[in-house]
Write a protein that holds these residues in place. Structure first.
Motif, PDB file in Angstrom:
ATOM      1  N   GLY A  75       0.803  -1.219   0.000  1.00 50.20           N
ATOM      2  CA  GLY A  75       0.000   0.000   0.000  1.00 50.20           C
ATOM      3  C   GLY A  75       0.832   1.263   0.000  1.00 50.20           C
ATOM      4  N   THR A  76       2.148   1.111   0.049  1.00 41.65           N
ATOM      5  CA  THR A  76       3.044   2.274   0.097  1.00 41.65           C
ATOM      6  C   THR A  76       4.069   2.169  -1.030  1.00 41.65           C
ATOM      7  OG1 THR A  76       2.710   2.383   2.502  1.00 41.65           O
ATOM      8  CG2 THR A  76       4.536   3.651   1.608  1.00 41.65           C
ATOM      9  N   LEU A  77       5.122   1.404  -0.812  1.00 36.42           N
ATOM     10  CA  LEU A  77       6.111   1.193  -1.874  1.00 36.42           C
ATOM     11  C   LEU A  77       5.642   0.133  -2.862  1.00 36.42           C
ATOM     12  CD1 LEU A  77       8.823   1.467  -3.272  1.00 36.42           C
ATOM     13  CD2 LEU A  77       9.874   0.192  -1.398  1.00 36.42           C
ATOM     14  N   LEU A  78       4.836  -0.816  -2.388  1.00 32.01           N
ATOM     15  CA  LEU A  78       4.304  -1.868  -3.256  1.00 32.01           C
ATOM     16  C   LEU A  78       2.793  -1.721  -3.366  1.00 32.01           C
ATOM     17  CD1 LEU A  78       6.204  -4.973  -1.819  1.00 32.01           C
ATOM     18  CD2 LEU A  78       6.876  -3.540  -3.774  1.00 32.01           C
TER      19      LEU A  78
ATOM     20  N   ASP B   3       8.244   1.286 -12.744  1.00 31.81           N
ATOM     21  CA  ASP B   3       9.451   1.928 -13.260  1.00 31.81           C
ATOM     22  C   ASP B   3       9.753   3.203 -12.477  1.00 31.81           C
ATOM     23  OD1 ASP B   3       9.776  -0.052 -15.144  1.00 31.81           O
ATOM     24  OD2 ASP B   3       8.828   1.085 -16.776  1.00 31.81           O
ATOM     25  N   GLY B   4       8.685   3.920 -12.101  1.00 31.09           N
ATOM     26  CA  GLY B   4       8.882   5.143 -11.328  1.00 31.09           C
ATOM     27  C   GLY B   4       9.471   4.866  -9.963  1.00 31.09           C
ATOM     28  N   ALA B   5       8.986   3.809  -9.297  1.00 32.08           N
ATOM     29  CA  ALA B   5       9.522   3.443  -7.982  1.00 32.08           C
ATOM     30  C   ALA B   5      10.965   2.964  -8.100  1.00 32.08           C
ATOM     31  CB  ALA B   5       8.652   2.366  -7.345  1.00 32.08           C
ATOM     32  N   LYS B   6      11.268   2.210  -9.167  1.00 29.29           N
ATOM     33  CA  LYS B   6      12.642   1.760  -9.391  1.00 29.29           C
ATOM     34  C   LYS B   6      13.578   2.946  -9.571  1.00 29.29           C
ATOM     35  CE  LYS B   6      11.524  -2.686 -11.563  1.00 29.29           C
ATOM     36  NZ  LYS B   6      11.548  -3.449 -12.852  1.00 29.29           N
ATOM     37  N   ALA B   7      13.102   3.952 -10.313  1.00 25.95           N
ATOM     38  CA  ALA B   7      13.915   5.148 -10.535  1.00 25.95           C
ATOM     39  C   ALA B   7      14.154   5.887  -9.210  1.00 25.95           C
ATOM     40  CB  ALA B   7      13.232   6.066 -11.536  1.00 25.95           C
ATOM     41  N   SER B   8      13.120   5.962  -8.373  1.00 23.60           N
ATOM     42  CA  SER B   8      13.265   6.623  -7.076  1.00 23.60           C
ATOM     43  C   SER B   8      14.248   5.876  -6.182  1.00 23.60           C
ATOM     44  CB  SER B   8      11.902   6.720  -6.375  1.00 23.60           C
ATOM     45  OG  SER B   8      11.012   7.546  -7.095  1.00 23.60           O
ATOM     46  N   LEU B   9      14.153   4.543  -6.181  1.00 21.90           N
ATOM     47  CA  LEU B   9      15.081   3.734  -5.390  1.00 21.90           C
ATOM     48  C   LEU B   9      16.522   3.913  -5.878  1.00 21.90           C
ATOM     49  CD1 LEU B   9      12.953   0.473  -5.080  1.00 21.90           C
ATOM     50  CD2 LEU B   9      13.687   1.921  -3.165  1.00 21.90           C
TER      51      LEU B   9
ATOM     52  N   LEU C 130      13.815  -5.416  -4.746  1.00 20.93           N
ATOM     53  CA  LEU C 130      13.935  -3.961  -4.675  1.00 20.93           C
ATOM     54  C   LEU C 130      15.379  -3.484  -4.764  1.00 20.93           C
ATOM     55  CD1 LEU C 130      11.373  -3.403  -1.784  1.00 20.93           C
ATOM     56  CD2 LEU C 130      11.013  -2.833  -4.206  1.00 20.93           C
ATOM     57  N   GLY C 131      16.319  -4.407  -4.785  1.00 17.63           N
ATOM     58  CA  GLY C 131      17.728  -4.033  -4.859  1.00 17.63           C
ATOM     59  C   GLY C 131      18.244  -3.414  -3.579  1.00 17.63           C
ATOM     60  N   LEU C 132      17.716  -3.860  -2.438  1.00 17.34           N
ATOM     61  CA  LEU C 132      18.127  -3.339  -1.145  1.00 17.34           C
ATOM     62  C   LEU C 132      19.056  -4.336  -0.450  1.00 17.34           C
ATOM     63  CD1 LEU C 132      14.666  -2.002   0.111  1.00 17.34           C
ATOM     64  CD2 LEU C 132      16.468  -0.733  -1.079  1.00 17.34           C
ATOM     65  N   HIS C 133      20.043  -3.814   0.256  1.00 20.80           N
ATOM     66  CA  HIS C 133      21.054  -4.691   0.855  1.00 20.80           C
ATOM     67  C   HIS C 133      21.321  -4.366   2.317  1.00 20.80           C
ATOM     68  CE1 HIS C 133      21.863  -6.039  -3.230  1.00 20.80           C
ATOM     69  NE2 HIS C 133      21.928  -4.774  -3.586  1.00 20.80           N
ATOM     70  N   GLY C 134      20.484  -3.539   2.920  1.00 23.34           N
ATOM     71  CA  GLY C 134      20.699  -3.140   4.301  1.00 23.34           C
ATOM     72  C   GLY C 134      19.749  -3.812   5.266  1.00 23.34           C
ATOM     73  N   PRO C 135      19.524  -3.196   6.419  1.00 19.52           N
ATOM     74  CA  PRO C 135      18.629  -3.771   7.433  1.00 19.52           C
ATOM     75  C   PRO C 135      17.173  -3.750   6.990  1.00 19.52           C
ATOM     76  CG  PRO C 135      20.126  -2.154   8.405  1.00 19.52           C
ATOM     77  CD  PRO C 135      20.226  -2.005   6.914  1.00 19.52           C
ATOM     78  N   PHE C 136      16.362  -4.580   7.644  1.00 14.00           N
ATOM     79  CA  PHE C 136      14.908  -4.524   7.473  1.00 14.00           C
ATOM     80  C   PHE C 136      14.251  -4.943   8.776  1.00 14.00           C
ATOM     81  CE2 PHE C 136      16.274  -8.708   5.892  1.00 14.00           C
ATOM     82  CZ  PHE C 136      15.441  -9.580   6.577  1.00 14.00           C
ATOM     83  N   ILE C 137      12.985  -4.565   8.925  1.00 15.87           N
ATOM     84  CA  ILE C 137      12.229  -4.815  10.155  1.00 15.87           C
ATOM     85  C   ILE C 137      10.997  -5.629   9.812  1.00 15.87           C
ATOM     86  CG2 ILE C 137      10.922  -3.732  12.025  1.00 15.87           C
ATOM     87  CD1 ILE C 137      12.840  -1.304  11.737  1.00 15.87           C
ATOM     88  N   SER C 138      10.843  -6.767  10.463  1.00 14.59           N
ATOM     89  CA  SER C 138       9.771  -7.701  10.111  1.00 14.59           C
ATOM     90  C   SER C 138       8.616  -7.680  11.111  1.00 14.59           C
ATOM     91  CB  SER C 138      10.325  -9.127  10.017  1.00 14.59           C
ATOM     92  OG  SER C 138      10.624  -9.630  11.314  1.00 14.59           O
ATOM     93  N   GLU C 139       7.484  -8.199  10.686  1.00 14.29           N
ATOM     94  CA  GLU C 139       6.297  -8.495  11.500  1.00 14.29           C
ATOM     95  C   GLU C 139       5.919  -7.369  12.473  1.00 14.29           C
ATOM     96  OE1 GLU C 139       5.616 -12.534  12.742  1.00 14.29           O
ATOM     97  OE2 GLU C 139       7.311 -13.246  11.513  1.00 14.29           O
TER      98      GLU C 139
ATOM     99  N   GLY D 211      -0.989   5.372  -2.544  1.00 14.14           N
ATOM    100  CA  GLY D 211      -0.068   4.239  -2.639  1.00 14.14           C
ATOM    101  C   GLY D 211       1.302   4.563  -3.191  1.00 14.14           C
ATOM    102  N   GLN D 212       1.715   3.755  -4.154  1.00 14.73           N
ATOM    103  CA  GLN D 212       3.060   3.847  -4.703  1.00 14.73           C
ATOM    104  C   GLN D 212       3.333   5.201  -5.356  1.00 14.73           C
ATOM    105  OE1 GLN D 212       4.727   1.507  -8.301  1.00 14.73           O
ATOM    106  NE2 GLN D 212       5.156   0.209  -6.524  1.00 14.73           N
TER     107      GLN D 212
END
Length: 278
Positions: free
Chosen positions: A10-13, A21-27, A55-64, A246-247
């Motif tokens: 509902g936000t990035l996805l 393509d727009g979100a990929k460009a922003s990332l 998403l091409g992300l390689h750092g931390p993430f927060i689950s659940e 949303g996105q």
């Protein structure tokens, strides 16, 4: 240094699909500016590892909903307090586990609340409700900390009231309800923001979300933004607000952030006057 903490569904996805393509460009622009993007989601670790790759992300993430923080080993120059090895990652658990929420739901079913837990339903049913493929739906069912469920009958307000008396946290996501104990997105964001500050000095934490279960995360950030929900409304009267849903709203906010000055960020936002996402 800026750090972007973002909800996913509902936000990035949108609708469980990959980034536009727009979100990929922003990332890509955030990556070029060396601005970390940290997913903060109700999704499981298994799901988030999948989306990190997509998403091409390689750092931390927060689950659940803030239950656990996962950090790549050697991401920070120090070992965070409370972090334990979890495969190729370090894990900081903030949750007291899922057994009490599951026991509570079982008791509530006996009292007339009709619920259906994602972890207990068949794989085909999970696929139908979420719109996910088989592999991703199987990952979504691997709940470790937060019980994700549908409430078919009974008052959500009443269930939340009873849950609070039992020391539980009741949250509404984009399509599912959540029960947890000892954690929320805000606590996890504060913990991870502290680690970024310890490593890099002063930071500007930025949070972006869309629904009620993002409120704690937004409240914990230096700058907080809501995108419009599918019905055109917002989850809260507080916080800065994107014009778009949303996105597209997420892309709008990132454009403002990358513009630089605070007035450029604010100018992209308005002041306040299907398939189910998890």
């Amino acid at each position: 240094m800026k750090v972007v903490f973002t909800d996913l569904d509902g936000t990035l996805l949108e609708n469980g699909q990959g980034p536009s393509d727009g979100a990929k460009a922003s990332l890509a622009m955030l990556r070029n500016k060396k601005i970390p993007v940290v997913p903060v989601s109700s999704k499981t670790r298994a799901e988030l590892e999948y989306w990190q790759r997509k998403l091409g992300l390689h750092g931390p993430f927060i689950s659940e909903n803030g239950a656990a923080i996962f950090i790549p080993k050697k991401y920070f120059s120090f070992k965070a307090s409370g972090a334990v090895s979890a495969g190729r990652l370090l894990e900081i658990k903030l949750s007291k586990g899922v057994s009490k929420p599951r026991k509570f739901l079982a008791e509530m079913r006996k009292k007339g609340f009709e619920t259906e837990s994602l972890s207990e339903m068949g794989l085909q049913r999970a696929m139908e409700l979420t719109g996910m493929g088989r592999a991703l739906a199987a990952k979504a069912k691997k709940r470790e900390f937060d019980e994700c469920f549908l409430l078919h009958s009974g008052s959500a307000k009443e269930l939340a009231k009873i849950a609070r008396k039992k020391g539980l946290i009741f949250l509404m996501g984009g399509g599912f309800c959540h029960l947890c104990i000892g954690h929320d997105k805000g606590k996890a964001v504060k913990k991870l923001a502290y680690l970024y500050k310890k490593e890099f000095g002063q930071i500007n934490s930025i949070a972006i979300g869309d629904s009620e279960n993002d409120i704690a995360m937004l409240a914990a950030a230096d700058d907080a933004y809501l995108v419009r929900k599918p019905d055109g409304g917002y989850a809260s009267k507080k916080f800065k607000k994107a014009k778009a849903k949303g996105q597209k709203g997420w892309i709008e906010i990132i454009a403002g952030i990358l513009a630089g000055p605070d007035d450029a960020i604010i100018s992209c936002c308005l002041p306040q006057a299907r398939q189910r996402s998890i």
